[in-house]
Scaffold this motif. Sequence first.
Motif, PDB file in Angstrom:
ATOM      1  N   SER A  43       8.330 -10.082 -76.733  1.00 56.80           N
ATOM      2  CA  SER A  43       9.360  -9.110 -77.086  1.00 56.80           C
ATOM      3  C   SER A  43       9.213  -8.527 -78.480  1.00 56.80           C
ATOM      4  O   SER A  43       9.890  -7.554 -78.804  1.00 56.80           O
ATOM      5  CB  SER A  43      10.751  -9.750 -76.951  1.00 56.80           C
ATOM      6  OG  SER A  43      10.864 -10.892 -77.779  1.00 56.80           O
ATOM      7  N   ASP A 121      15.026 -13.993 -70.999  1.00 57.92           N
ATOM      8  CA  ASP A 121      16.082 -13.070 -70.594  1.00 57.92           C
ATOM      9  C   ASP A 121      15.906 -12.708 -69.121  1.00 57.92           C
ATOM     10  O   ASP A 121      14.802 -12.544 -68.615  1.00 57.92           O
ATOM     11  CB  ASP A 121      16.075 -11.804 -71.455  1.00 57.92           C
ATOM     12  CG  ASP A 121      14.883 -10.904 -71.162  1.00 57.92           C
ATOM     13  OD1 ASP A 121      14.946 -10.169 -70.167  1.00 57.92           O
ATOM     14  OD2 ASP A 121      13.894 -10.954 -71.917  1.00 57.92           O
ATOM     15  N   ARG A 124      18.763  -7.015 -67.485  1.00 62.33           N
ATOM     16  CA  ARG A 124      18.241  -5.748 -67.998  1.00 62.33           C
ATOM     17  C   ARG A 124      19.081  -5.240 -69.162  1.00 62.33           C
ATOM     18  O   ARG A 124      18.569  -4.563 -70.056  1.00 62.33           O
ATOM     19  CB  ARG A 124      18.190  -4.723 -66.862  1.00 62.33           C
ATOM     20  CG  ARG A 124      16.972  -4.906 -65.959  1.00 62.33           C
ATOM     21  CD  ARG A 124      17.022  -4.034 -64.734  1.00 62.33           C
ATOM     22  NE  ARG A 124      17.888  -4.619 -63.709  1.00 62.33           N
ATOM     23  CZ  ARG A 124      18.021  -4.150 -62.483  1.00 62.33           C
ATOM     24  NH1 ARG A 124      17.332  -3.076 -62.111  1.00 62.33           N
ATOM     25  NH2 ARG A 124      18.809  -4.731 -61.608  1.00 62.33           N
ATOM     26  N   ARG A 127      17.717  -7.017 -72.142  1.00 62.28           N
ATOM     27  CA  ARG A 127      16.427  -6.450 -72.524  1.00 62.28           C
ATOM     28  C   ARG A 127      16.609  -5.104 -73.225  1.00 62.28           C
ATOM     29  O   ARG A 127      15.890  -4.773 -74.167  1.00 62.28           O
ATOM     30  CB  ARG A 127      15.520  -6.306 -71.301  1.00 62.28           C
ATOM     31  CG  ARG A 127      15.063  -7.631 -70.723  1.00 62.28           C
ATOM     32  CD  ARG A 127      13.774  -7.477 -69.929  1.00 62.28           C
ATOM     33  NE  ARG A 127      13.908  -6.578 -68.798  1.00 62.28           N
ATOM     34  CZ  ARG A 127      14.309  -6.956 -67.579  1.00 62.28           C
ATOM     35  NH1 ARG A 127      14.643  -8.210 -67.356  1.00 62.28           N
ATOM     36  NH2 ARG A 127      14.387  -6.090 -66.599  1.00 62.28           N
ATOM     37  N   GLN A 130      17.717  -5.773 -76.758  1.00 57.14           N
ATOM     38  CA  GLN A 130      16.577  -6.199 -77.559  1.00 57.14           C
ATOM     39  C   GLN A 130      15.730  -5.003 -77.973  1.00 57.14           C
ATOM     40  O   GLN A 130      15.255  -4.928 -79.106  1.00 57.14           O
ATOM     41  CB  GLN A 130      15.732  -7.207 -76.768  1.00 57.14           C
ATOM     42  CG  GLN A 130      16.398  -8.559 -76.602  1.00 57.14           C
ATOM     43  CD  GLN A 130      15.557  -9.525 -75.785  1.00 57.14           C
ATOM     44  OE1 GLN A 130      14.828  -9.111 -74.886  1.00 57.14           O
ATOM     45  NE2 GLN A 130      15.650 -10.799 -76.084  1.00 57.14           N
TER      46      GLN A 130
END
Length: 316
Positions: A43, A121, A124, A127, A130
């Motif tokens: 990530s 994770d 969605r 995500r 993030q």
Amino acid sequence: MSNIRTTAAPTPLPLTEPTAEPARPMADFDWQIAMLWTALGGSIEKKFLCNLHLATLLELSSQAGITNRRSGTVPLSPLEATAIIKGYQLNHFGLDGSLFDLRDPQAFEAELRAHGIGVYDSSRRIRLLQRLYGALASQGLSIEILRDRRDRGLSYVTDRRSPYDIYHVSERVRLRVTGRKGAHVALIQVPQGTRGPIDTLWPSAAHPDTELTQTRAGTSELIVPGYGQDAIEFRPPSDFYRLLAVEGDAELIALFSCGELARAAKQGFAGAEEEDTALGEAPPRMTEVDAGTILAWLDAHPDAPLRVAQLEYLLR
């Protein structure tokens, strides 16, 4: 007769393997940071997953300080633990420095998994957050809350000792975003942690205008809602919130309306005046499908401009 004496050969000593030193257990911080980096690996950029970056977060003069902490020679202080949490933006997902108080690897991993960190994770929406937190701008884009002083005769005094502003239920305000001329802006609100809802304050079917326009002072800004319209009112529940201003292309920003702009266009309301629709309606709430649509657009347009500004406040 010879005077040479003979003696029995000495008994050879039994052959034994060299005694191996017992393996030294990893210091807690050593396996903790290794486990954290494994979770974050997919990530964030790899250049941030190294001792040099850790030394920067802890404001150490060299990597030797990190080596000493990873070996257990120097303990990690609570202040340093907090600096790591903020440096990797884990505070946005409800974690704090107490993460490094966990001495059991399974408990440590479970905490990362429970908060959806990196590879753990499964949402969605997480995500997407993030991705947005990774685009936080250090300058050139800002968001602020403008108090509406006409809403009542008496008002509470903000606690200036707080690191963030404090507002109260039923208080009315406007939001001002300052950024790049011609860019478009969406405003979303996120409660503390990652499991709460994501509400889009702007745009919506009632308020489709998202472009930053130049003012007489030379700045490019958007006032939400515009003057002459009703202000935004704080409503329960009381909590710690983050406002995110997302700056990008018009096509991307329209997706943050969670389908409202598209539905309005199909119904023939695209040209309706904002004054024709009451502001008091609930803002669009982002679903997993909405977040997936935005993520898919970002993946398909990796070079598209994206900047984010953040503001934190407490609602009482």
